[in-house]
Design a protein around this motif. Structure first.
Motif: not given
Length: 209
Positions: A80-93
């Motif tokens: 899920d972190l790799f997916q967030a990175q791929e989508l350009g998400v600013d940050g993760v929790v």
């Protein structure tokens, strides 16, 4: 006042941004403290928020319940972190603990590594850490580049009026090395009072707007 608003899906994001949200925490299943949203929700939310210069923080949590994760759950979180990175998400929790309530350092190092430069918030798993272990936990999170800690100062079943002193102790110990983000029970009505008492710049809550 900088307002981070937790949101379960895309539907409310345009309205919240129009009404003054400064940052969105994107998390499904708020009733259990939040879990990871679908790829589609993450993609559309990030696209819209980015167009309006509002950062998105995506919850990375495979289930409700405790914060002790097995190897399979950690693989899911990493994906899920790799997916967030791929989508350009600013940050993760996210946050990961051992059975005794201390930070699961191996799991956290794995998740921090997979975050690859995104902002990181250690979520309210912090409040499940025994009080006498919290100072060392803050030090560890600072040393590993975590940007902020989301905390209620105690169990969510406790009114924030009764936990402000503990949040203040956390802020004082952190000494501006990491952002302490108060949350849980903060509303439009009490936000200014809490901000003044804690001398913080950021607040978190679904009822801030």
């Amino acid at each position: 006042m900088f307002k981070e608003i937790p949101v379960e899906n895309f539907t409310d994001i345009p309205t919240l941004i129009a009404q003054g949200a400064n940052r969105i925490e994107l998390c499904d299943n708020l009733a259990v403290g939040g879990t990871t949203v679908s790829r589609g929700v993450m993609a559309e939310s990030q696209k819209y928020a980015s167009e309006h210069n509002i950062p998105i923080m995506a919850m990375i949590r495979p289930r409700g319940g405790d914060f002790v994760y097995n190897d399979t759950e950690l693989k899911i979180m990493e994906s899920d972190l790799f997916q967030a990175q791929e989508l350009g998400v600013d940050g993760v929790v996210f946050g990961a603990l051992n059975d005794n309530g201390t930070i699961d350092e191996d799991a956290m190092e794995q998740l921090i590594g997979a975050s690859n430069g995104m902002q990181i918030t250690f979520h309210m798993a912090f409040d499940a850490i025994p009080l006498n272990n919290q100072p060392d936990s803050i030090d560890w999170l600072v040393e590993h580049g975590v940007d902020r800690i989301l905390t209620h100062g105690g169990p969510l079943s406790s009114s924030i009026d009764t936990t402000l002193d503990q949040i203040k102790k956390t802020i004082n110990y952190a000494k501006n090395r990491i952002i302490i983000l108060p949350g849980g029970g903060i509303t439009r009505q009490n936000a200014e009072q809490i901000q003044n008492k804690l001398s913080v710049h950021e607040l978190h809550g679904s009822k801030l707007i």
